[in-house]
Design a protein around this motif. Structure first.
Motif, PDB file in Angstrom:
ATOM      1  N   ARG A   1      43.705  30.008  40.556  1.00  0.00           N
ATOM      2  CA  ARG A   1      42.320  29.567  40.470  1.00  0.00           C
ATOM      3  C   ARG A   1      42.285  28.067  40.764  1.00  0.00           C
ATOM      4  N   LYS A   2      41.329  27.662  41.589  1.00  0.00           N
ATOM      5  CA  LYS A   2      41.206  26.240  41.913  1.00  0.00           C
ATOM      6  C   LYS A   2      39.727  25.871  41.935  1.00  0.00           C
ATOM      7  N   VAL A   3      39.332  24.946  41.068  1.00  0.00           N
ATOM      8  CA  VAL A   3      37.962  24.449  41.076  1.00  0.00           C
ATOM      9  C   VAL A   3      37.808  23.542  42.293  1.00  0.00           C
ATOM     10  N   ILE A   4      36.873  23.887  43.172  1.00  0.00           N
ATOM     11  CA  ILE A   4      36.710  23.114  44.408  1.00  0.00           C
ATOM     12  C   ILE A   4      35.423  22.295  44.416  1.00  0.00           C
ATOM     13  N   PHE A   5      34.548  22.532  43.437  1.00  0.00           N
ATOM     14  CA  PHE A   5      33.303  21.756  43.362  1.00  0.00           C
ATOM     15  C   PHE A   5      32.771  21.818  41.943  1.00  0.00           C
ATOM     16  N   GLU A   6      32.254  20.670  41.459  1.00  0.00           N
ATOM     17  CA  GLU A   6      31.622  20.618  40.135  1.00  0.00           C
ATOM     18  C   GLU A   6      30.305  19.862  40.249  1.00  0.00           C
ATOM     19  N   HIS A   7      29.235  20.480  39.779  1.00  0.00           N
ATOM     20  CA  HIS A   7      27.912  19.874  39.820  1.00  0.00           C
ATOM     21  C   HIS A   7      27.817  18.816  38.732  1.00  0.00           C
ATOM     22  N   GLU A   8      27.474  17.586  39.125  1.00  0.00           N
ATOM     23  CA  GLU A   8      27.484  16.461  38.189  1.00  0.00           C
ATOM     24  C   GLU A   8      26.514  16.661  37.031  1.00  0.00           C
ATOM     25  N   ALA A   9      25.332  17.178  37.330  1.00  0.00           N
ATOM     26  CA  ALA A   9      24.293  17.262  36.287  1.00  0.00           C
ATOM     27  C   ALA A   9      24.558  18.379  35.288  1.00  0.00           C
ATOM     28  N   THR A  10      25.014  19.521  35.755  1.00  0.00           N
ATOM     29  CA  THR A  10      25.150  20.693  34.889  1.00  0.00           C
ATOM     30  C   THR A  10      26.584  21.024  34.513  1.00  0.00           C
ATOM     31  N   GLY A  11      27.534  20.524  35.296  1.00  0.00           N
ATOM     32  CA  GLY A  11      28.935  20.869  35.042  1.00  0.00           C
ATOM     33  C   GLY A  11      29.322  22.225  35.582  1.00  0.00           C
ATOM     34  N   ALA A  12      28.388  22.932  36.231  1.00  0.00           N
ATOM     35  CA  ALA A  12      28.708  24.228  36.835  1.00  0.00           C
ATOM     36  C   ALA A  12      29.685  24.022  37.986  1.00  0.00           C
ATOM     37  N   THR A  13      30.556  24.998  38.193  1.00  0.00           N
ATOM     38  CA  THR A  13      31.624  24.837  39.174  1.00  0.00           C
ATOM     39  C   THR A  13      31.653  25.982  40.184  1.00  0.00           C
ATOM     40  N   ALA A  14      32.272  25.675  41.322  1.00  0.00           N
ATOM     41  CA  ALA A  14      32.631  26.699  42.311  1.00  0.00           C
ATOM     42  C   ALA A  14      34.151  26.789  42.298  1.00  0.00           C
ATOM     43  N   THR A  15      34.659  27.990  42.256  1.00  0.00           N
ATOM     44  CA  THR A  15      36.096  28.216  42.110  1.00  0.00           C
ATOM     45  C   THR A  15      36.612  29.098  43.234  1.00  0.00           C
ATOM     46  N   ALA A  16      37.771  28.713  43.787  1.00  0.00           N
ATOM     47  CA  ALA A  16      38.437  29.540  44.781  1.00  0.00           C
ATOM     48  C   ALA A  16      39.487  30.388  44.074  1.00  0.00           C
ATOM     49  N   LEU A  17      39.301  31.693  44.115  1.00  0.00           N
ATOM     50  CA  LEU A  17      40.241  32.620  43.492  1.00  0.00           C
ATOM     51  C   LEU A  17      41.179  33.180  44.548  1.00  0.00           C
ATOM     52  N   THR A  18      42.471  33.021  44.345  1.00  0.00           N
ATOM     53  CA  THR A  18      43.458  33.681  45.212  1.00  0.00           C
ATOM     54  C   THR A  18      43.761  35.029  44.587  1.00  0.00           C
ATOM     55  N   VAL A  19      43.494  36.095  45.340  1.00  0.00           N
ATOM     56  CA  VAL A  19      43.612  37.455  44.809  1.00  0.00           C
ATOM     57  C   VAL A  19      44.657  38.222  45.601  1.00  0.00           C
ATOM     58  N   GLU A  20      45.610  38.784  44.903  1.00  0.00           N
ATOM     59  CA  GLU A  20      46.573  39.679  45.541  1.00  0.00           C
ATOM     60  C   GLU A  20      46.019  41.102  45.463  1.00  0.00           C
ATOM     61  N   ARG A  21      45.825  41.712  46.618  1.00  0.00           N
ATOM     62  CA  ARG A  21      45.310  43.077  46.652  1.00  0.00           C
ATOM     63  C   ARG A  21      46.406  44.027  47.137  1.00  0.00           C
ATOM     64  N   THR A  22      46.491  45.147  46.501  1.00  0.00           N
ATOM     65  CA  THR A  22      47.462  46.177  46.881  1.00  0.00           C
ATOM     66  C   THR A  22      46.690  47.383  47.373  1.00  0.00           C
TER      67      THR A  22
ATOM     68  N   SER B   1      48.559  42.075  50.086  1.00  0.00           N
ATOM     69  CA  SER B   1      48.100  40.929  50.873  1.00  0.00           C
ATOM     70  C   SER B   1      47.307  39.994  49.965  1.00  0.00           C
ATOM     71  N   LYS B   2      46.990  38.815  50.488  1.00  0.00           N
ATOM     72  CA  LYS B   2      46.231  37.837  49.725  1.00  0.00           C
ATOM     73  C   LYS B   2      44.861  37.622  50.351  1.00  0.00           C
ATOM     74  N   ILE B   3      43.855  37.537  49.504  1.00  0.00           N
ATOM     75  CA  ILE B   3      42.513  37.190  49.947  1.00  0.00           C
ATOM     76  C   ILE B   3      42.009  36.058  49.059  1.00  0.00           C
ATOM     77  N   THR B   4      40.996  35.359  49.506  1.00  0.00           N
ATOM     78  CA  THR B   4      40.407  34.278  48.708  1.00  0.00           C
ATOM     79  C   THR B   4      38.922  34.549  48.525  1.00  0.00           C
ATOM     80  N   LEU B   5      38.473  34.504  47.286  1.00  0.00           N
ATOM     81  CA  LEU B   5      37.072  34.710  46.941  1.00  0.00           C
ATOM     82  C   LEU B   5      36.550  33.419  46.320  1.00  0.00           C
ATOM     83  N   ILE B   6      35.509  32.839  46.922  1.00  0.00           N
ATOM     84  CA  ILE B   6      34.893  31.631  46.362  1.00  0.00           C
ATOM     85  C   ILE B   6      33.725  32.066  45.491  1.00  0.00           C
ATOM     86  N   CYS B   7      33.826  31.777  44.206  1.00  0.00           N
ATOM     87  CA  CYS B   7      32.861  32.265  43.212  1.00  0.00           C
ATOM     88  C   CYS B   7      32.180  31.102  42.498  1.00  0.00           C
ATOM     89  N   GLY B   8      31.148  31.453  41.739  1.00  0.00           N
ATOM     90  CA  GLY B   8      30.476  30.457  40.913  1.00  0.00           C
ATOM     91  C   GLY B   8      29.291  29.825  41.607  1.00  0.00           C
TER      92      GLY B   8
END
Length: 394
Positions: A124-145, A243-250
């Motif tokens: 999990r990697k936080v890639i953005f944080e909103h200054e006013a609210t503290g809400a974040t966007a996170t990049a999830l590295t997901v291993e799928r089988t 395999s690996k996929i990336t999901l950007i959430c939040g």
């Protein structure tokens, strides 16, 4: 059932993959009507029958065409034979657009639930944080089988028997088998149809222009050789593939313009331990670009085998730290692993790692042997997959 009869009056509820691609097909259909390239119906006749106007006073195409539902409803008021003729032309454009999007992995079907044998979030990697609210966007590295389901020999033979013009083929260079069938033609800007073929393989499909196919190493083969090659590939497919996929959430809205513009699909998935995630799916190369646009440094944890598959099989261009890019290039019709961005000063060090150079059209180009995973590993040890935000901004 005719194409027209698949729709019910009033305005039909279309499947998501069709509805989101209908405007593009309508645009092509309108352009060909205006150009007089729809044999079934002239533009003047179409306008008279439907009351729809597609052009401006100066004869150019309108920027805002009638809504697709209005187009369908007006056409459904026509005689059945004219409905069929118009929808046959429209359906050709639509089928080609949908097929191309499906092959490219950009077909928009709305909110889609990813399905696999299991999903595991490995990073999990936080890639953005909103200054006013503290809400974040996170990049999830997901291993799928995924459980593999190769197209077995009885099924491909049944397709061959039921498909007119299907041809058994093999590639003289790779010694792989494929079933060649017709693919929807695509119209160029001048309205000239580009004939295409689809190659069905045990675990994949590929669409080629007929002219490109004719110049390739694919050629017809007899049943015995086809059966042998096809079965050998099927037997070599493992039961599962990871395999690996990336999901950007939040919080996505503030960074929406820095996410890929060619794939806006939203996915959801549930991991092995019950965690649910929903967000934008991005490829490795797209993720590098996202990080760069956000001014972040990043480094991808990819094995040499994963890098090779992404570049050669997936035709993905990957950025390497140090300003290099790794891409798939065709030289004399053969795929090569090319390293771009190398200066003349860097060539001796790259050659020492096992790379080689060729002068092509008076330009020195650097390649990694396609059968040299060890060489690729040495290059990646010095220049991992990743990007510097500062370099990208420059």
């Amino acid at each position: 059932m005719s194409f027209a009869r698949q729709f019910l009056h009033p305005a039909p509820e279309l499947p998501a993959d069709r509805a989101r691609n209908d405007p593009a097909a309508l645009l092509q259909h309108g352009a060909h009507l205006l150009a007089g390239k729809i044999e079934a119906c002239s533009y003047a006749r179409f306008q008279e029958m439907t009351g729809l106007t597609l052009d401006e006073a100066d004869g150019t195409m309108k920027e805002n065409l009638p809504p697709i539902q209005q187009f369908l409803n007006r056409c459904l008021a026509l005689r059945i034979d004219m409905q069929d003729a118009i929808f046959e032309a429209f359906g050709g454009f639509l089928s080609a657009i949908i097929e191309d999007a499906r092959q490219a992995g950009t077909l928009d079907v709305g909110l889609e639930t990813l399905k696999a044998e299991k999903f595991v979030i490995s990073d999990r990697k936080v890639i953005f944080e909103h200054e006013a609210t503290g809400a974040t966007a996170t990049a999830l590295t997901v291993e799928r089988t995924d459980r593999n389901d190769p197209l077995n020999l009885p099924r491909v033979k049944a397709i061959c028997a039921d498909t007119k013009g299907a041809t058994l083929c093999w590639n003289k260079t790779s010694k792989r088998a494929a079933l060649m069938v017709k693919a929807p033609a695509f119209m160029d800007e001048d309205g000239v149809p580009i004939l295409r073929v689809k190659l069905l393989r045990p675990m994949a499909t590929e669409i080629l222009a007929l002219s490109e196919f004719s110049k390739s190493h694919w050629e017809g083969v007899d049943d015995a050789m086809f059966d042998q090659l096809w079965q050998a590939e099927v037997d070599a497919v493992p039961e599962f593939t990871t395999s690996k996929i990336t999901l950007i959430c939040g919080l996505l809205l503030p960074i929406w313009d820095r996410l890929p513009a060619d794939n806006m699909r939203i996915y959801r998935l549930q991991t092995e331990d019950g965690e649910r995630a929903i967000g934008r799916l991005v490829s490795q190369e797209q993720l590098l670009n996202v990080y760069a646009r956000l001014g972040l440094d990043c480094q991808m944890d990819m094995t040499p085998q994963e890098v090779f598959a992404a570049v050669i099989d997936g035709k993905t261009t990957l950025s390497l730290l140090g300003g290099y890019k790794l891409r798939r290039s065709l030289v004399m019709g053969q795929p090569r692993l090319e390293l771009t961005g190398a200066s003349g000063v860097a060539l001796p060090a790259l050659k020492a790692l096992g790379c080689f150079t060729e002068v092509i059209q008076w330009k020195t180009r650097v390649f990694i042997p396609v059968d040299g995973i060890d060489v690729l590993a040495c290059v990646l040890a010095e220049h991992p997959v990743g990007a510097s935000g500062a370099d990208a901004a420059a």
